[in-house]
Design a protein around this motif. Structure first.
Motif, mmCIF file in Angstrom:
data_model
loop_
_atom_site.group_PDB
_atom_site.id
_atom_site.type_symbol
_atom_site.label_atom_id
_atom_site.label_comp_id
_atom_site.label_asym_id
_atom_site.label_seq_id
_atom_site.Cartn_x
_atom_site.Cartn_y
_atom_site.Cartn_z
ATOM 1 N N THR A 127 0.832 -1.204 0.000
ATOM 2 C CA THR A 127 0.000 0.000 0.000
ATOM 3 C C THR A 127 0.865 1.252 0.000
ATOM 4 O O THR A 127 0.612 2.201 -0.752
ATOM 5 N N ASP A 161 -5.698 -0.351 -4.812
ATOM 6 C CA ASP A 161 -5.202 -0.927 -3.566
ATOM 7 C C ASP A 161 -6.236 -1.903 -3.009
ATOM 8 O O ASP A 161 -7.234 -1.495 -2.430
ATOM 9 N N GLU A 162 -5.991 -3.169 -3.186
ATOM 10 C CA GLU A 162 -6.909 -4.217 -2.719
ATOM 11 C C GLU A 162 -8.369 -3.831 -2.929
ATOM 12 O O GLU A 162 -9.127 -3.683 -1.977
HETATM 13 MG MG LIG Z 1 -2.217 -2.633 2.110
#
Ligand SMILES: [Mg+2]
Ligand SMILES: Nc1ncnc2c1ncn2[C@@H]1O[C@H](COP(=O)(O)OP(=O)(O)OP(=O)(O)O)[C@@H](O)[C@H]1O
Lengths: 250, 237
Positions: free
Chosen positions: A41, A164-165
């Motif tokens: 991240t 991000d995810e």
């Molecule tokens: Mg992360």
């Protein structure tokens, strides 16, 4: 097209990124994998200066930024060439789905209202929300909110979309819908960098896979060679935890 | 004990004539305080070297002292202070000609600004960091991110507290009689003192303040409903 050179980032004494280099070509779908806390991240956030790296260079097309010397103007310019899709959607709570998508067009890029509205509607239609233009985020399900997040990203025609995810805050039954959208964007040739824990998705959609651990890139390669012949011991270990469970999914 | 209803009726209408003064103080103090309080809250949050501690001290000072005392101090201190300045600079201006209501504006603005600074500070801090990050990510400059995304949400979050502060402000203006401002309470007190009909007078203005405060709450309820359009549930298609 996008290139990161020697990115370093520490939070206090905690060195989170220890010199990361990454190259993304036009049309690439890069999946970033790695254990929790490995800096995935943080790496993604440093690309658009949501987190200011301590050292390094960020190159995007004709924009070449030394992170230490980048001005506010440079940063805004860079952000206008990119888009970010957040794990927790990050929709503007005081704006409708349509307004969420239009904001980056009308205010940030000075696109005339009528054209912005047209483009925003097209983007929302594309993610299957043609009947939700005037809904506020609080009136949408998690899956719908993330669709708006993706529509907001694609509406501005960015050079690269950073995810991000994008599915990890969603209920399991909503995950595949979002992944399908990303898959179709990949087919259309969008350049994307996706931090994900979805191994099957990475294997299937990514052209390029990056494995991070402890703030460095341990291994990277084409999706095929990466999944069939991981070289590093650390990578193999990481996969051994997933392969078995993944088989059930496939 | 019997209530003098005739007097009560008469005084009620007389005291009503003080309502415009009460509202004038309220609206002017509120208007300035909202603007000033918002600016001070921004400065306080952004940790400006000298200004932030001063603002923090000002807010605690005002919140930590009785309003009556603030009135007494302003009403006795400012005129003398001004007079000294005027005399020293040899300006031809009589401080004693300043209308008492000006002091009311000053006291209630100083007080309300402190309360609203605190309100806006916590409202601004209550907005999720992700809202700013998302705004920057779509290409907005920090200025526009604040104006378009953060401030509207902060204002909405602050509305219930602004309402409470306004109601307290209206009630607080009843102390303006101490500065010989002829507002609702002052009129009632004067009327009562002629024939010692204090109970009747106080009951009158009890009702007046109650109505005013209910009205304010009603207005804020409407504003909040407007501001919270995005919370209303739309019929699903
Ligand atoms: Mg992360
Ligand atoms: N704002 C911050 N302040 C301090 N430390 C931080 C901050 N953000 C991240 N970290 C630390 O940096 C390290 C890497 O975090 P990061 O979120 O990049 O990991 P990740 O690989 O994305 O993990 P996950 O898979 O759990 O999302 C962690 O040790 C985390 O505690």
């Amino acid at each position: 097209m996008l290139e990161l050179k020697n990115i370093h980032k520490a939070f206090g004494k905690n060195e989170v990124l220890k010199g990361v280099d990454l190259k993304v070509n036009k049309g690439d779908v890069v999946a970033i994998l790695g254990p929790s806390g490995s800096g995935k991240t943080t790496l993604l956030r440093t690309i658009t200066f949501l987190e200011k790296a301590d050292q390094g260079e960020i190159v995007l097309k004709d924009l070449n930024l030394d992170v230490q010397k980048a001005t506010k103007k440079d940063i805004t310019k860079l952000r206008k060439k990119t888009a970010f899709v957040f794990q927790n959607y990050g929709l503007f709570l005081n704006k409708t789905a349509l307004q969420n998508v239009m904001e980056g067009l009308t205010i940030a890029r000075k696109v005339p209202r009528a054209e912005a509205e047209k483009r925003a509607k097209e983007a929302l239609d594309k993610v299957g929300l043609s009947d939700r233009y005037d809904y506020y985020p609080s009136q949408l399900s998690g899956g719908q909110q993330q669709r708006v997040g993706i529509a907001r990203a694609i509406a501005v025609n960015p050079d690269v979309i950073l995810f991000d995810e994008p599915t990890s805050a969603l209920d399991p039954e909503l995950v595949s819908g979002i992944l399908d959208i990303i898959r179709s964007l990949a087919k259309e040739g969008s350049t994307m960098v996706v931090v994900t824990h979805e191994m099957a998705f990475a294997q299937d959609v990514a052209t390029h896979v990056v494995f991070m651990d402890g703030g460095v890139i341990v291994e990277e390669g084409s999706s095929h060679e990466f999944f069939s012949h991981p070289k590093e011991e650390r990578t193999k270990q990481f996969f051994s935890r997933f392969i078995s469970t993944d088989n059930y999914i496939i | 004990m019997r209530l003098n209803t005739e007097f009560m009726k008469e005084t009620f209408w007389l005291a009503l004539e003080g309502v415009p003064i009460t509202l004038k103080i309220t609206i002017i103090a509120l208007f300035i305080s909202i603007i000033l309080g918002f600016i001070l809250a921004l400065v306080e949050i952004h940790r400006v070297r000298v200004a932030t501690p001063i603002i923090t001290a000002y807010v605690s000072l005002i919140r930590g002292t009785p309003q009556v005392l603030q009135i007494l101090i302003v009403y006795s201190l400012i005129p003398s202070l001004l007079n000294a300045i005027v005399q020293k600079m040899e300006i031809n201006f009589s401080v004693w000609d300043i209308e008492p209501i000006v002091y009311a504006y000053i006291v209630f603005t100083i007080n309300t600004t402190a309360l609203l600074t605190e309100t806006f500070r916590s409202a601004l801090l209550s907005i999720d960091k992700l809202q700013m990050e998302a705004a920057l990510s779509v290409g907005l400059t920090p200025f526009w991110a604040n104006v378009r995304i953060i401030f509207p949400q902060a204002f909405e979050a602050a509305l219930p507290n602004i309402c409470t502060t306004t109601v307290n402000l209206i009630k607080g203006t009843s102390l303006a009689f101490m500065m010989s401002v002829k507002e609702v309470t002052a009129i009632a007190k004067t009327q009562a003192s002629y024939g010692y009909n204090f109970i009747e007078s106080y009951l009158d203005i009890f009702v007046i303040y109650l109505i005013l405060c209910l009205l304010v709450q009603g207005i804020f309820a409407i504003i909040e409903k407007q501001a919270q359009a995005h919370r209303k549930i739309v019929r699903s298609v």
